[in-house]
Design a protein around this motif. Structure first.
Motif, PDB file in Angstrom:
ATOM      1  N   UNK A   1       6.670  12.948  -0.116  1.00 54.06           N
ATOM      2  CA  UNK A   1       7.653  12.256  -0.953  1.00 54.06           C
ATOM      3  C   UNK A   1       8.411  13.244  -1.833  1.00 54.06           C
ATOM      4  N   UNK A   2       9.549  12.789  -2.339  1.00 48.62           N
ATOM      5  CA  UNK A   2      10.408  13.605  -3.190  1.00 48.62           C
ATOM      6  C   UNK A   2       9.902  13.501  -4.624  1.00 48.62           C
ATOM      7  N   UNK A   3       9.323  14.589  -5.105  1.00 52.85           N
ATOM      8  CA  UNK A   3       8.697  14.582  -6.431  1.00 52.85           C
ATOM      9  C   UNK A   3       9.735  14.486  -7.541  1.00 52.85           C
ATOM     10  N   UNK A   4      11.003  14.688  -7.229  1.00 53.77           N
ATOM     11  CA  UNK A   4      12.044  14.522  -8.251  1.00 53.77           C
ATOM     12  C   UNK A   4      12.131  13.058  -8.696  1.00 53.77           C
ATOM     13  N   UNK A   5      11.863  12.155  -7.758  1.00 54.27           N
ATOM     14  CA  UNK A   5      11.971  10.727  -8.027  1.00 54.27           C
ATOM     15  C   UNK A   5      10.612  10.051  -8.154  1.00 54.27           C
ATOM     16  N   UNK A   6       9.673  10.486  -7.334  1.00 53.86           N
ATOM     17  CA  UNK A   6       8.381   9.805  -7.243  1.00 53.86           C
ATOM     18  C   UNK A   6       7.305  10.648  -7.910  1.00 53.86           C
ATOM     19  N   UNK A   7       6.676  10.090  -8.917  1.00 59.80           N
ATOM     20  CA  UNK A   7       5.580  10.781  -9.589  1.00 59.80           C
ATOM     21  C   UNK A   7       4.318  10.718  -8.737  1.00 59.80           C
ATOM     22  N   UNK A   8       3.390  11.600  -9.046  1.00 57.00           N
ATOM     23  CA  UNK A   8       2.142  11.636  -8.288  1.00 57.00           C
ATOM     24  C   UNK A   8       1.396  10.316  -8.346  1.00 57.00           C
ATOM     25  N   UNK A   9       1.411   9.671  -9.504  1.00 56.98           N
ATOM     26  CA  UNK A   9       0.726   8.386  -9.634  1.00 56.98           C
ATOM     27  C   UNK A   9       1.323   7.361  -8.680  1.00 56.98           C
ATOM     28  N   UNK A  10       2.639   7.332  -8.576  1.00 54.79           N
ATOM     29  CA  UNK A  10       3.288   6.371  -7.694  1.00 54.79           C
ATOM     30  C   UNK A  10       3.020   6.703  -6.230  1.00 54.79           C
ATOM     31  N   UNK A  11       3.069   7.986  -5.894  1.00 47.05           N
ATOM     32  CA  UNK A  11       2.818   8.391  -4.513  1.00 47.05           C
ATOM     33  C   UNK A  11       1.407   8.053  -4.066  1.00 47.05           C
ATOM     34  N   UNK A  12       0.422   8.368  -4.912  1.00 49.17           N
ATOM     35  CA  UNK A  12      -0.966   8.097  -4.567  1.00 49.17           C
ATOM     36  C   UNK A  12      -1.225   6.593  -4.532  1.00 49.17           C
ATOM     37  N   UNK A  13      -0.655   5.857  -5.498  1.00 48.75           N
ATOM     38  CA  UNK A  13      -0.831   4.398  -5.533  1.00 48.75           C
ATOM     39  C   UNK A  13      -0.275   3.753  -4.278  1.00 48.75           C
ATOM     40  N   UNK A  14       0.883   4.218  -3.852  1.00 50.33           N
ATOM     41  CA  UNK A  14       1.523   3.671  -2.654  1.00 50.33           C
ATOM     42  C   UNK A  14       0.660   3.934  -1.417  1.00 50.33           C
ATOM     43  N   UNK A  15       0.217   5.170  -1.248  1.00 50.66           N
ATOM     44  CA  UNK A  15      -0.569   5.523  -0.063  1.00 50.66           C
ATOM     45  C   UNK A  15      -1.917   4.807  -0.067  1.00 50.66           C
ATOM     46  N   UNK A  16      -2.536   4.691  -1.247  1.00 47.60           N
ATOM     47  CA  UNK A  16      -3.817   3.985  -1.346  1.00 47.60           C
ATOM     48  C   UNK A  16      -3.634   2.509  -1.024  1.00 47.60           C
ATOM     49  N   UNK A  17      -2.500   1.937  -1.401  1.00 41.43           N
ATOM     50  CA  UNK A  17      -2.233   0.535  -1.097  1.00 41.43           C
ATOM     51  C   UNK A  17      -2.153   0.313   0.403  1.00 41.43           C
ATOM     52  N   UNK A  18      -1.484   1.225   1.121  1.00 37.51           N
ATOM     53  CA  UNK A  18      -1.411   1.111   2.583  1.00 37.51           C
ATOM     54  C   UNK A  18      -2.808   1.211   3.188  1.00 37.51           C
ATOM     55  N   UNK A  19      -3.584   2.187   2.736  1.00 35.80           N
ATOM     56  CA  UNK A  19      -4.923   2.392   3.280  1.00 35.80           C
ATOM     57  C   UNK A  19      -5.808   1.168   3.037  1.00 35.80           C
ATOM     58  N   UNK A  20      -5.711   0.579   1.854  1.00 41.81           N
ATOM     59  CA  UNK A  20      -6.521  -0.606   1.548  1.00 41.81           C
ATOM     60  C   UNK A  20      -6.152  -1.775   2.459  1.00 41.81           C
ATOM     61  N   UNK A  21      -4.876  -1.949   2.718  1.00 35.69           N
ATOM     62  CA  UNK A  21      -4.427  -3.073   3.557  1.00 35.69           C
ATOM     63  C   UNK A  21      -4.796  -2.860   5.026  1.00 35.69           C
ATOM     64  N   UNK A  22      -4.825  -1.634   5.465  1.00 35.25           N
ATOM     65  CA  UNK A  22      -5.234  -1.355   6.848  1.00 35.25           C
ATOM     66  C   UNK A  22      -6.741  -1.502   6.996  1.00 35.25           C
ATOM     67  N   UNK A  23      -7.480  -1.024   5.999  1.00 35.35           N
ATOM     68  CA  UNK A  23      -8.938  -1.115   6.056  1.00 35.35           C
ATOM     69  C   UNK A  23      -9.413  -2.565   5.952  1.00 35.35           C
ATOM     70  N   UNK A  24      -8.637  -3.404   5.242  1.00 32.03           N
ATOM     71  CA  UNK A  24      -8.978  -4.823   5.091  1.00 32.03           C
ATOM     72  C   UNK A  24      -7.715  -5.643   5.352  1.00 32.03           C
ATOM     73  N   UNK A  25      -7.396  -5.933   6.625  1.00 34.86           N
ATOM     74  CA  UNK A  25      -6.150  -6.628   6.970  1.00 34.86           C
ATOM     75  C   UNK A  25      -5.981  -7.983   6.285  1.00 34.86           C
ATOM     76  N   UNK A  26      -7.063  -8.568   5.794  1.00 37.91           N
ATOM     77  CA  UNK A  26      -6.948  -9.825   5.072  1.00 37.91           C
ATOM     78  C   UNK A  26      -6.067  -9.717   3.843  1.00 37.91           C
ATOM     79  N   UNK A  27      -5.939  -8.512   3.286  1.00 40.50           N
ATOM     80  CA  UNK A  27      -5.076  -8.306   2.130  1.00 40.50           C
ATOM     81  C   UNK A  27      -3.624  -8.603   2.449  1.00 40.50           C
ATOM     82  N   UNK A  28      -3.226  -8.338   3.720  1.00 41.32           N
ATOM     83  CA  UNK A  28      -1.853  -8.617   4.114  1.00 41.32           C
ATOM     84  C   UNK A  28      -1.580 -10.124   4.096  1.00 41.32           C
TER      85      UNK A  28
END
Length: 378
Positions: free
Chosen positions: A347-374
């Motif tokens: 991601x472009x760190x000029x716009x996206x902070x580390x907290x946002x980048x990690x939160x976004x990626x963790x959200x994808x991983x959580x939804x894939x690991x537990x598809x019921x979240x979708x």
């Protein structure tokens, strides 16, 4: 003698020029309506410029490897000429220049008589994936020190420029996350036959990643935005257009799934299948690949275990999927084998902070690991 002049057709909003890579119908060739006369290669695709009417091609305004601009004269055709006997066509008249003497429109003005003739409207160009680069020659054997050179295609040149621009402009940072694919694999195995029977399409993993990414984009809007460097403004989008890689005879192309927030799993799978068929048939349109707010790159289909994808400007982030491998994992204090995949988010760190980048990626991983979240939207 009615000689129509056909111009270089419009090939997309961002395409202003192309390179002549093939001339199937050189001057003196009789062509039927819709026959390919010239093939142009652009930054993104190869374009077949076809005959608008039957006749004899009298002149090509350019030679192999010449660059021609949209709107310039490309070729002339005598629509009064009749089809020759036996299939071979002689030149339309004695004054028709041979192929070796053709000139580009930029280097010489068109004859006055031709200028007076109303230009013909070119048939809509058929876009197809740009031809793959020429394969490197086979090694000559042990001890050989020969070298060979292969000209870069326009598509490869453009890829090189855009990737370097991304490095020069964006402050790219990559973060990684691992995801347990077991639940998604079980879900697919359980319902794939019923899904295909009802929807008429196979259930793959990409639809889950598209839907998980879409939900995460809505949760973290900065990932779906971009920086307008000309105005120093941040542009946030309330829609999700996700670019995905599709195999074609000429290599990978990246069509865009529009408004994925409104798509179901079946919609995603059907749209990807439709793009795949268009790519195989060579019917991919420039509009199919234009735009996109976020990209998913699946290097796992080639066996990649881990990598750092490069942003596709002006997008601000790209997700890299990798191969699923059985690895020992600790589950409830017990070491068990689990199907694991590494995910990478650049991601472009000029716009996206580390907290946002990690939160976004963790959200994808959580939804894939537990598809019921979708289903529950969490």
């Amino acid at each position: 003698m009615p000689v129509n002049t056909v111009a270089v057709p419009t090939m997309g909003d961002s395409i202003t020029e192309g390179t002549i890579v093939d001339i199937p119908a050189p001057p003196g060739t009789y062509v039927n309506e819709d026959d390919v006369v010239v093939v142009l290669e652009t930054d993104k695709v190869s374009v077949d410029v076809r005959a608008t009417e039957s006749g004899v091609v009298t002149e090509i305004h350019g030679e192999m490897d010449d660059v021609v601009e949209v709107g310039e004269d490309l070729y002339k055709i005598d629509t009064d000429a009749s089809a020759p006997e036996g299939g071979a066509a002689p030149p339309a008249n004695d004054e028709a220049p041979p192929a070796a003497e053709t000139v580009t429109a930029a280097s010489a003005p068109a004859p006055a008589a031709a200028a007076a003739s109303p230009p013909a409207t070119a048939a809509p160009p058929a876009a197809k994936p740009a031809a793959p680069p020429v394969a490197p020659p086979a090694p000559k054997g042990v001890g050989s020190r020969e070298e060979s050179r292969v000209k870069m295609s326009r598509m490869r040149q453009r890829v090189a420029v855009r990737l370097k621009e991304a490095q020069n402009t964006a402050a790219m940072l990559t973060t990684f996350q691992e995801v347990d694919m077991g639940a998604l694999m079980e879900l697919r195995s359980k319902y794939k036959e019923e899904f295909e029977k009802k929807q008429g399409i196979k259930l793959g993993f990409m639809s889950a990643f598209v839907k998980a990414s879409t939900a995460a984009l809505q949760e973290v809007p900065a990932i779906n935005g971009y920086i307008d460097d000309e105005t120093n403004e941040i542009v946030y989008r309330d829609y999700c257009d996700i670019s995905v890689a599709v195999a074609s005879p000429g290599g990978l192309v990246v069509p865009v799934l529009r408004n994925t927030e409104d798509m179901s799993f079946a919609d995603v799978e059907k749209t990807i299948a439709m793009y795949g068929q268009k790519a195989r048939d060579g019917n991919m349109a420039l509009e199919d690949m234009a735009g996109g707010t976020f990209t998913i790159s699946n290097g796992g289909v080639f066996g990649s275990l881990m990598g750092t994808p490069i942003i596709n400007p002006p997008q601000s982030a790209i997700l890299g999927m990798h191969a699923t491998k059985m690895r020992p994992m600790v589950v409830d204090g017990v070491v068990v084998p689990r199907p694991m995949m590494y995910l990478a988010l650049t991601y472009d760190h000029r716009l996206i902070d580390g907290r946002e980048g990690v939160t976004f990626l963790k959200s994808i991983a959580d939804k894939i690991a537990d598809p019921g979240r979708l289903l529950l939207g969490i």
